[in-house]
Motif scaffolding. Structure first.
Motif, short mmCIF file in Angstrom:
data_model
loop_
_atom_site.label_atom_id
_atom_site.label_comp_id
_atom_site.label_asym_id
_atom_site.label_seq_id
_atom_site.Cartn_x
_atom_site.Cartn_y
_atom_site.Cartn_z
N ASP A 151 0.84 -1.20 0.00
CA ASP A 151 0.00 0.00 0.00
C ASP A 151 0.88 1.26 0.00
O ASP A 151 1.87 1.34 0.73
CB ASP A 151 -0.89 0.01 1.25
CG ASP A 151 -1.48 -1.37 1.54
OD1 ASP A 151 -2.58 -1.65 1.03
OD2 ASP A 151 -0.82 -2.15 2.26
N ASP A 152 0.52 2.24 -0.80
CA ASP A 152 1.30 3.48 -0.87
C ASP A 152 1.14 4.29 0.42
O ASP A 152 0.03 4.45 0.94
CB ASP A 152 0.85 4.31 -2.07
CG ASP A 152 1.25 3.68 -3.39
OD1 ASP A 152 2.19 2.87 -3.39
OD2 ASP A 152 0.62 3.99 -4.42
N VAL A 153 2.26 4.78 0.94
CA VAL A 153 2.26 5.57 2.17
C VAL A 153 3.21 6.76 2.01
O VAL A 153 3.95 6.86 1.03
CB VAL A 153 2.70 4.71 3.39
CG1 VAL A 153 1.68 3.64 3.69
CG2 VAL A 153 4.08 4.10 3.16
N GLU A 154 3.17 7.65 3.01
CA GLU A 154 4.05 8.82 2.97
C GLU A 154 5.47 8.45 3.40
O GLU A 154 6.44 8.88 2.78
CB GLU A 154 3.50 9.91 3.90
CG GLU A 154 2.25 10.59 3.39
CD GLU A 154 2.52 11.49 2.20
OE1 GLU A 154 3.62 12.10 2.15
OE2 GLU A 154 1.66 11.58 1.31
N SER A 155 5.60 7.68 4.49
CA SER A 155 6.93 7.49 5.08
C SER A 155 7.14 6.06 5.54
O SER A 155 6.22 5.42 6.04
CB SER A 155 7.13 8.44 6.27
OG SER A 155 6.18 8.16 7.29
N VAL A 156 8.39 5.59 5.39
CA VAL A 156 8.79 4.25 5.83
C VAL A 156 10.13 4.37 6.55
O VAL A 156 11.03 5.10 6.11
CB VAL A 156 8.91 3.26 4.65
CG1 VAL A 156 9.51 1.94 5.12
CG2 VAL A 156 7.54 3.00 4.02
N LEU A 157 10.26 3.63 7.65
CA LEU A 157 11.54 3.48 8.33
C LEU A 157 12.07 2.08 8.04
O LEU A 157 11.40 1.09 8.33
CB LEU A 157 11.36 3.67 9.84
CG LEU A 157 12.56 3.27 10.73
CD1 LEU A 157 13.78 4.12 10.42
CD2 LEU A 157 12.19 3.35 12.20
N ASP A 158 13.28 2.02 7.46
CA ASP A 158 13.98 0.74 7.28
C ASP A 158 15.01 0.64 8.38
O ASP A 158 16.06 1.29 8.33
CB ASP A 158 14.63 0.68 5.89
CG ASP A 158 15.46 -0.58 5.69
OD1 ASP A 158 15.28 -1.54 6.47
OD2 ASP A 158 16.28 -0.60 4.75
N LEU A 159 14.71 -0.16 9.38
CA LEU A 159 15.54 -0.26 10.59
C LEU A 159 16.60 -1.33 10.39
O LEU A 159 16.29 -2.51 10.25
CB LEU A 159 14.65 -0.61 11.78
CG LEU A 159 15.27 -0.52 13.17
CD1 LEU A 159 15.47 0.94 13.56
CD2 LEU A 159 14.36 -1.21 14.19
#
Length: 499
Positions: A151-159
């Motif tokens: 799903d398209d989102v504004e922000s992602v954190l790749d930890l």
């Protein structure tokens, strides 16, 4: 301009997955997957193709004549390759300093292909890995990439981004990605891979776990954290890419707990992890408890379960130490001592899907995969769709549920087994062709209701008709079968309207 120049040369050389498959052939490719590079080396040695030379260097770890590399990278040249840290020169020979290979994938946005740089592995170097080794794309990488919600989102954190592969995938669904890692070398590789593949919108930050994003929240968190359970024993290597420095499965527990402070309401996390089965505790429920205790919704899926010896053997070999050596046996003993001291009987591996509360009906699911999931694509899309469908149905009371039309998911099939000469089936099984590939045994009533769910008739009409067909009281049949139907929606067998 050296990285764009390298990209142009790789494109001109057709350094692609399909081209390498053609050059070394299916049998050699399969041998390479098993850790045997000899067939691929023999096939590539006979080819003058630039892609063959690049693969010999950067996949197999062989040296090459400098004139060959100059011909394969004509614009970048030897000087540019040295400047980028791709090779070192010894006389008229060049030696690779890193692994650089094409990587192809398909996701809901379509097919794509990148070049991914990382450290040379044990297959190429013939030695144990350095403790600050930066891992390339492996089985865990592709698993998490498939697990990411599309799903398209504004922000992602790749930890714990490592070489950056998850950040690249996340950027296809997010406007902005923050990629963190405790390793400077890993971040250098991740930046290189983003620039090499022309992917912008990724911000790289140095630091441990959530420290680089203190006070920030994201729509999604993805992480293949350093979850490997490693004994805190002198002489056992602590590889940065897999060892978080905590005892047992505490690292994964801390990643789960920290997600609660870094997800927006309704935000989700998709993680890989290990969890311990201690002599007095079920590991799968322990993993679910980590999320519940943090106030998060959770769906844990256990893919594998290993005894202590198998677990130790797997990760000792992963570090490049060969079985049968004194060093292997010393480390194996250290692992088994650690597990015995902490009363660990087994270790589970699998996936965790988390969600921050947003007013929807909370959920907690913990299940063991009933079918092998290696190589299954689109698990994240399946889980995202199933979760949305579950939310919709969970908000309905029984009367409202009976008023909607359900549809059998397109990947669901039914199998019936009969005793010879008997008209009624002895076993009815519903199977998923995708997703978690579940297999569920159902009775005749539930099979009949599911079979009639074509999106045209309300569920109440179907249940009533099946009750009449089976000559049972519909009021008596309805409560139990609705519980089962809700589960089938949550499992992705049935889809509500608009799903």
């Amino acid at each position: 301009m050296t990285i764009p120049t390298l990209r142009a040369d790789l494109e001109a050389a057709r350094y692609r997955v399909d081209r390498l498959d053609e050059l070394w052939g299916a049998a050699a490719g399969a041998a390479l997957q098993r850790g045997n590079r000899v067939p691929a080396s023999r096939a590539l040695a006979a080819s003058a193709d630039p892609a063959a030379l690049l693969a010999r260097l950067f996949v197999l770890g062989e040296s090459a004549d400098d004139a060959e590399l100059a011909a394969a990278l004509p614009t970048l040249g030897i000087a540019g390759a040295v400047e980028l840290g791709l090779v070192t020169v010894d006389g008229d020979r060049v030696h690779p300093l890193l692994d650089l290979r094409p990587y192809a994938f398909v996701d809901p946005h379509g097919a794509g292909e990148w070049w991914i740089a990382s450290d040379l592995g044990e297959l190429a170097t013939g030695a144990a890995l350095r403790v600050d080794h930066v891992l390339g794309v492996g089985g865990a990488s592709t698993t998490l990439a498939s697990l990411q919600f599309p799903d398209d989102v504004e922000s992602v954190l790749d930890l714990g981004t490592g070489c950056g592969i998850q950040a690249l995938h996340a950027r296809r669904f997010a406007k902005h990605v923050v990629a963190t890692d405790i390793s400077r070398r890993a971040l250098d590789y991740a930046r290189l891979n983003a620039e090499l593949n022309g992917v912008d919108g990724i911000e790289f930050r140095l630091g441990s776990l959530y420290e680089p994003v203190a006070g920030e929240r994201f729509d999604r968190i993805v992480s293949n954290p350093p979850f490997v359970i490693t004994p805190r024993t002198p002489g056992v290597p602590e590889y940065e890419y897999r060892d978080g420095g905590l005892e047992g499965d505490a690292l994964v527990a801390s990643v789960v707990a920290g997600a609660a402070e870094h997800l927006v309401p309704g935000g989700t996390a998709q993680l890989l992890g290990n969890w311990e089965y201690r002599w007095n505790a079920d590991g799968l429920e322990r993993a679910a408890d980590w999320a519940t205790d943090a106030g998060l919704d959770v769906w844990v899926i256990e893919r594998d379960l290993l005894d202590p010896a198998r677990y130790a053997e797997t990760w000792i070999r992963d570090g490049g130490t060969r079985a049968g050596t004194a060093e292997f046996e010393r480390m194996c003993a250290a692992w088994l001592d650690d597990f015995a001291r902490r009363e660990v009987a087994q270790v589970g591996f699998g996936y965790l899907v988390l969600r921050a509360p947003d007013g929807t009906v909370p959920f907690r699911r913990a299940e063991r995969a009933s079918a092998p999931l290696d190589g299954v694509a689109g698990i994240g899309a399946h889980l995202s769709t199933a979760l949305a469908a579950r939310d919709r149905v969970a908000a309905l009371d029984d009367d409202a549920l009976l008023a909607i039309e359900l549809t059998v998911a397109p990947d669901v099939t039914e199998e019936r087994s009969h005793w010879p000469g008997e008209p009624d089936p002895s076993v009815i099984v519903l199977r998923q062709g995708g997703g978690l590939r579940r297999e569920l045994k159902v009775d005749a009533a539930l099979a009949a209701v599911v079979g009639a769910c074509d999106g045209e008739l309300p569920l109440g009409a179907i249940v009533g008709a099946v009750a009449q067909l089976l000559d049972v009281d519909p009021d008596a049949m309805r409560p139990a079968i609705l519980v089962e139907l809700r589960e089938l929606v949550a499992d992705g067998f049935l889809l509500p309207p608009g799903a």
